[in-house]
Write a protein that holds these residues in place. Sequence first.
Motif: not given
Lengths: 152, 365, 221
Positions: B260-270
């Motif tokens: 769905g194109g959600w935020c990637l913060y939890k996948l480690g996005c810096k």
Amino acid sequence: MDCNTQNDKTSPSSGASSDGAMDEVMSFVATGNASPLLHEIKHALTQLINDGTENIIDLGAIPFAPGDDRILEDILGTGEVHAILSLQGESHVRESSIPGVWRVDHLDEAGQQQSRFIEVTFMPDILKTQREDAERGLETLAERLGTLDDNR
Amino acid sequence: MANDNMTNKPMLPELMKTHGVSRRTFMKYCASLTSLMALSPAMVPRVAHALETAKRPSVIWLSFQECTGCTESITRSHAPTIEDLIFNAVSLDYHHTLQAASGHAAEAAREQAMKENYGNYVLIVDGSIPLDNPGYSCIAGISNLDMLKETAAGAAAIVSVGTCAAYGGIPHANPNPTGAVAVSEIIKDKPIINVPGCPPIPVVMTGVLAHFLTFGIPELDELGRPKAFYGESIHDRCYRRPFYDKGMFAEGFDDEGARGGWCLYKLGCKGPTTKSACATVKWNNGVSFPIEAGHPCLGCTEPDFWDNGGFYKPLSVPAGDYRKLGLAAVAGGAAVGVASALLSKAGKAKAAKAHETVDAHDLEK
Amino acid sequence: MNNPAFDLLMWARGPGFDIALVIFLGGIILRVVEIIILGRKKDMAPAKGSPVAQGIKTIFSRSFPRPGLVKFAPITYVGGYIFHMGFFVAFLFFAPHIAIFEDAFGISWPNAGRVIIESATALAVLALIALIYSRMTDPVRKALTTFDDYLVLILSGLPLITGYVAVNKLFGDPQMMLAVHILTVEALMVAFPFTKLMHAVTFVMARYYNGSIQGRKGAES
């Protein structure tokens, strides 16, 4: 809500280039910058009519999401003039349905967007012939006439 | 390639005439370049004037401990643009990958260009410089350190292209076996523009070059990066920001959130701690950028991004190996607790036997 | 070239957290084990009621104040509740924090949106300010206050304030403010076993002890 972007993919399953559903979701993501921008355009148009002052607004300078573009399209719409310029890539100069408010979109040779402007003016500068080009044109014309006369 | 045509004539009008580029096309280019440099449209005439009167500079490109990614990136303009014209018309007097000469002839070309344009040439560097042992990286028998110092002496300005040249990059990452350092750690007396990225966006590199050629050194931030391209963080310009704000995160690379194109913060996005233009200028002439393609930002324009705890560890999560330490702490605490309690009990028994008294002040101890 | 803010952030996320975790966990376990082993004096009288049942009941019943007490010390009770609830909401339901638990234990739970988290944070900080104020102006409480009390109040408030500043990028370099936030949390962790913050763990034991003593005598607690 317009559903015309739905394609036959029923779920956003193809990740990278999920056009229909993703675009549809994105088209409702708006930053809220469309309204102030439109007010700025109205102010510029008032200035143009009152004292002829021209204004150029760079759309690349403001955070704009697809939702804001939708609002802009809805309000400005399409007008009477659409000029396509071939300048190392296409450039589209369109007068919107609000006369005096022009949209100038520059694309590069690969068809990718290079820059977008809104010009509030009686005639965008880029449509006019530039003096230097006319001077070079005169030289070219003289050359071609010379050839024509020679070949008679 | 170093020729005697380092003339004082402005290069652009000549180029335009030779390539049949109309002034209208030039106007389009100036408008786009002004927008790219984040200047107001009112600056277009100034940009046009500056470009028209810019002289043809000599450029020396030194490649040290690098992967050639930066060169690959900057040469990735498929569509010929006027930036290309400028870049290709710039007298690129020395470049390992792009030059035709090799061996002694190549070094001779560099030395000649340096001599003829002393004090005026632009030095572009990619790759880091090893300090532990000069022998780790040499060109034509000259160590990187020596070549950098020698060439920097006569440069007008230095552009450190890529995170390796700007901050040390991957050679500098833990444990840094070659003692790699950034250009700015060695050269202290010349203006240096850092253009970091792994690699930097092509259009950012040419934009910085164009800015330098027309207006001189752009405004730099505290890490030496041009504010026009590195002033905003990815997080503040990310199109997925609304999802972050609403707390909608992708938990894996193929789950509902990811699709769905959600935020990637939890996948480690810096993204929150990275300053770069990827979210606005994007890659491949504006097609997409890592987050849009579904991969979290690596933070590649920041120093030491290789050592930031792991690309897939969220920013909020401790970066070390804390689990083992935690278990050891629990075990150790229990052991010490038992020992201390038994000691106290023994002390209590002794005190009771000796009929010791207790008063209120003892409780404060 | 190094970015000092980045180095600080990496220290806070790395060695800083390791040190704080060791002191935090080790200290808590140490004290809890001590308390259990030291135990209580054996009561030789025959039991009149069930100590265990009443003990457990008291653990939960003490969460609600006795009638009349709220009127007696309204700021303490109301402020205390608001602070604790706000703190827990902001700590346990903010997605980046849940990510920490997920990384450590593999468990996760739904997160709350930004508005809820920010409101909880703001309310908790306001409650804290009210508590400090009341502590400093009420003569009895002021006389009883020690350094420990002020320290704990401030250490509890700093993570809330710095977290809010870091997430909203109110001022300062983003990396630096995130590092500062993590460091304030680590300060809280380090101070935990040495201060009255231990109540977070020992309240269970204290309530049980009190309840079981009364329960043994056949009284309610």
